[in-house]
Design a protein around this motif. Structure first.
Motif, mmCIF file in Angstrom:
data_model
loop_
_atom_site.group_PDB
_atom_site.id
_atom_site.type_symbol
_atom_site.label_atom_id
_atom_site.label_comp_id
_atom_site.label_asym_id
_atom_site.label_seq_id
_atom_site.Cartn_x
_atom_site.Cartn_y
_atom_site.Cartn_z
ATOM 1 N N TRP A 297 22.077 37.003 74.750
ATOM 2 C CA TRP A 297 22.973 37.128 73.594
ATOM 3 C C TRP A 297 23.839 38.389 73.663
ATOM 4 O O TRP A 297 24.957 38.418 73.149
ATOM 5 C CB TRP A 297 22.159 37.100 72.295
ATOM 6 N N LYS B 119 26.786 37.696 75.790
ATOM 7 C CA LYS B 119 27.687 36.836 75.009
ATOM 8 C C LYS B 119 28.484 37.659 74.010
ATOM 9 O O LYS B 119 29.692 37.517 73.867
ATOM 10 C CB LYS B 119 26.856 35.778 74.265
ATOM 11 N N LYS B 120 27.754 38.532 73.320
ATOM 12 C CA LYS B 120 28.382 39.383 72.302
ATOM 13 C C LYS B 120 29.402 40.314 72.962
ATOM 14 O O LYS B 120 30.511 40.523 72.438
ATOM 15 C CB LYS B 120 27.279 40.194 71.602
ATOM 16 N N GLN C 70 31.085 39.776 75.675
ATOM 17 C CA GLN C 70 32.276 38.989 76.025
ATOM 18 C C GLN C 70 33.124 38.696 74.782
ATOM 19 O O GLN C 70 34.350 38.833 74.808
ATOM 20 C CB GLN C 70 31.850 37.682 76.705
ATOM 21 N N GLN C 71 32.446 38.343 73.699
ATOM 22 C CA GLN C 71 33.150 38.056 72.440
ATOM 23 C C GLN C 71 33.981 39.263 71.982
ATOM 24 O O GLN C 71 35.140 39.129 71.609
ATOM 25 C CB GLN C 71 32.146 37.747 71.337
ATOM 26 N N ASP C 72 33.329 40.413 72.015
ATOM 27 C CA ASP C 72 34.000 41.654 71.574
ATOM 28 C C ASP C 72 35.242 41.909 72.428
ATOM 29 O O ASP C 72 36.299 42.276 71.911
ATOM 30 C CB ASP C 72 33.052 42.857 71.687
ATOM 31 N N ASP D 288 36.994 39.684 74.207
ATOM 32 C CA ASP D 288 38.013 38.657 73.951
ATOM 33 C C ASP D 288 38.783 38.967 72.670
ATOM 34 O O ASP D 288 40.011 38.885 72.625
ATOM 35 C CB ASP D 288 37.359 37.275 73.836
ATOM 36 N N GLN D 289 38.018 39.333 71.656
ATOM 37 C CA GLN D 289 38.620 39.630 70.354
ATOM 38 C C GLN D 289 39.584 40.815 70.467
ATOM 39 O O GLN D 289 40.704 40.775 69.968
ATOM 40 C CB GLN D 289 37.498 40.014 69.402
#
Lengths: 354, 312
Positions: B288, B291-292, B294-296, B298-299
């Motif tokens: 996780w 994942k987090k 990568q999310q950060d 991308d955002q």
């Protein structure tokens, strides 16, 4: 009892855990960083909290917050970092909150270096920050004593509602020695009805404060603090004597220098020269009794040995009030006093006495 | 303002940070310092470093690696000290005691910039001193033994955010200092990487031609703290840019410009997997975090692109 090999800095951490401390606020600085490293791993294991601050100023004020809430709390640093903490320590002293601050002293002034030093003696025992306040100051001389005195430090902090400082030098922080841990001591934390933990339905509120606009009021606070310090001076002086009762030359040294002085005493005794050692364990309150008592006995001269330019020297002189000559030997800038150097000085004093 | 970089010309300039300093093998900090000074070679420079790896290793007493006048200042004070020097310079200039166009450059690590030095840096930026502050961001207090800083990325294992069963490394995101500096509404704030040297040098040159406070944040891979190979520094810097972990951009007079857009954004795993400090993330229970992470990224990348499109 099983012995474990421990680094001094880690022993400060384990001592705190054994004392029931579950809150530590740290910031990196050499040569004390193994202490926060140790507690960053150790505290989560016992349900505690390690938090790294963004500066020493922040760390000491986190301590202020946790202490106000009644927690057993500690922070640690080394000389320049302790300088940054002084404002906070002064606030905590005035607000009368218990906490423990560890200073693993390094060479100064300024950025100095990361070698061992005792040059923060004045800063530790005379208050350090602004205003009239004092901290009990403990000076362990071995890794074993670190474990034991950190527990004492927390007890003193709670007993007097006062910040307590434990000082070591870079050597004590970095050296490894066997330690007997034994079962953890019985921790008795006194009730803290003053702590700001919510009124729980009470009408009255607990107030933690160091601001008193009215001079009359602030003077009262100061008088209360002073009477507390007098009580410490009556009840808390600690020291160790080593061949001191029949000595004609007495070395006064604390921390690592006392270890060196012990070797000097042994060597001189073998050579038939009656030398002894008085090692202050509390630097404040300063143990003046053994010095005064010694001066009425066979002692002809005192030698203060320190890793500074002569700081505890002043307290020894104050204690003796001219009763006996007081000599001094010190190294500065992170230089270590050697057995040979202290021995040379003792021989010089001894020759002069004849 | 188009700034040209001529490699041939640059190679003729003297390096103003001499070899023989005691930074670790494979360290990026001296590369960054050399590049900054190279870009400033046309001016007399006064440099300043707060306590940190670069400072402690380049001024072992009686020796200095700096061929420009250089001041060390306490950990929290680079912004303040350089403000003082620059103020004195302006006073001298006003009185006619000096007529040279001196450039003032601070180079500090992330501990002394993001954390303890943020207050004095912010003060210097707000007062509008004519100086350039360069941060070499290696993402922890490497000098004192790899303690977490507010620049340490999520999930990283450090000595004070140790990865174990109770805690999976650092549990917080890193602070976005470049944005904080841009929010001071200074004339120039940028992010650069030594792997993209041309972009980096251009940014320094451009910054030096602007009057007022400037800030450049430079990623500085550290093999000791990142637990990476000794010879991977530039490759890691490149991966940081290609994964958009470290976007290259500038905010000049309020206008955001992304100065490098990877043709294909690499997945963050490529940056993480070559670093021992993220080793523990490649387990099912810590998935996780990646994942987090990568999310950060991308955002943040989307936000940056949007900001750029709004600027033009």
């Amino acid at each position: 009892m099983e012995k474990v090999l421990m680094k001094g800095n880690e022993a400060f951490g384990e001592g705190a855990v054994r004392a029931g401390c579950r809150h530590f606020f740290g910031y990196p600085i050499t040569p004390q960083s193994e202490l926060p490293h140790y507690l960053a791993r150790r505290l989560p294991e016992v349900g505690g909290v390690y938090l790294q601050a963004e500066s020493e100023v922040a760390a000491i004020n986190m301590v202020y917050g946790a202490a106000a809430a009644g927690a057993r709390v500690m922070t640690s640093s080394s000389s320049p970092g302790i300088s940054l903490m002084q404002e906070g320590i002064s606030y905590i002293a005035c607000a009368e909150l218990p906490c423990v601050v560890v200073n693993i002293m390094r060479g100064g002034p300024g950025l100095g270096n990361i070698a061992a030093s005792q040059a923060d003696y004045f800063q530790a025992v005379k208050g350090g920050g602004h205003g009239d306040y004092r901290l009990p100051v403990l000076a362990p001389a071995s890794v074993q004593e670190v474990i034991d005195l950190v527990v004492t430090a927390f007890d003193l902090a709670d007993k007097y509602r006062n910040p307590v400082m434990v000082v070591g030098d870079g050597i004590l922080g970095q050296m490894m020695e066997p330690v007997k841990l034994g079962p953890p001591p019985e921790v008795t934390t006194p009730p803290k009805p003053w702590a700001t933990t919510g009124t729980l339905g009470r009408k009255s509120r607990n107030i933690i404060n160091s601001l008193y606009i009215e001079p009359e009021e602030l003077e009262k606070v100061n008088l209360r603090l002073q009477s507390k310090y007098r009580r410490m001076e009556e009840e808390e002086k600690r020291w160790e004597e080593y061949h001191a009762t029949d000595a004609e030359v007495v070395i006064v040294a604390f921390g690592m220098v006392a270890r060196i002085a012990k070797a000097v005493v042994d060597k001189m005794r073998k050579a038939g020269i009656p030398v002894g050692l008085i090692r202050p364990v509390t630097l404040y309150p300063f143990p003046d009794q053994p010095l005064v008592a010694g001066s009425s006995g066979p002692v002809k001269a005192f030698l203060v040995a320190e890793m500074n330019a002569g700081q505890m020297l002043e307290d020894v002189r104050l204690a003796l009030c001219g009763r006996r000559p007081v000599h001094f030997y010190g190294r500065t800038g992170g230089m270590l006093t050697s057995v040979a150097e202290v021995e040379g000085k003792v021989r010089e004093i001894w020759e002069g006495l004849k | 303002m188009a700034v040209q970089i001529n490699l041939k010309e640059l190679s003729k300039k003297e390096l103003m940070l001499s070899p023989g300093h005691r930074l670790c093998a494979g360290c990026t900090a001296p590369i960054i310092a050399k590049m900054v000074l190279l870009a400033a070679a046309d001016y007399p420079v006064v440099a300043n470093s707060p306590t940190g790896c670069l400072e402690v290793s380049t001024c072992i007493s009686d020796y200095t690696a700096w061929k420009v006048p250089w001041i060390h200042t306490a950990f929290e004070n680079a912004g303040a000290t350089l403000s003082g020097v620059e103020t004195m310079y302006r006073a001298w200039k006003r009185k006619g005691k000096i007529d040279k166009e001196v450039k003032f450059i601070a180079i500090g690590g992330d501990g002394g910039t993001y954390d303890i030095g943020l207050q004095s840096l912010s003060g210097a930026m707000e007062r509008g001193h004519d100086l350039l502050y360069v941060c070499y961001d290696n993402g922890a207090y490497m000098n004192t033994g790899i303690q977490r800083s507010s620049a340490t990325p999520l999930g990283a294992d450090t000595t004070t955010s140790p990865a174990g069963t109770a805690v999976p490394g650092k549990v917080q995101r890193r602070k976005d200092l470049t944005r904080i500096m841009a929010a001071h509404n200074i004339p120039y704030a940028a992010q650069a990487a030594p792997s993209h040297w041309q972009d980096f040098l251009k940014k320094v040159k451009k910054a030096l031609e602007i009057k007022g406070p400037k800030f450049i944040n430079v990623i500085s891979p550290c093999n000791r703290g990142w637990r990476s190979r000794l010879d991977d520094a530039i490759q890691l810097s490149r991966l940081a840019v290609q994964t958009c972990y470290w976007p290259l951009y500038e905010v000049a007079e309020g206008a955001t410009k992304v100065t490098y857009k990877p043709r294909e954004k690499k997945p963050i795993e490529e940056f993480l997997k070559v670093q021992g400090r993220f080793k523990h993330l490649f387990t099912p229970e810590n998935e996780w975090i990646i994942k987090k992470f990568q999310q950060d990224i991308d955002q943040e990348w989307e936000r940056l692109l949007q900001e750029e499109s709004q600027s033009s």
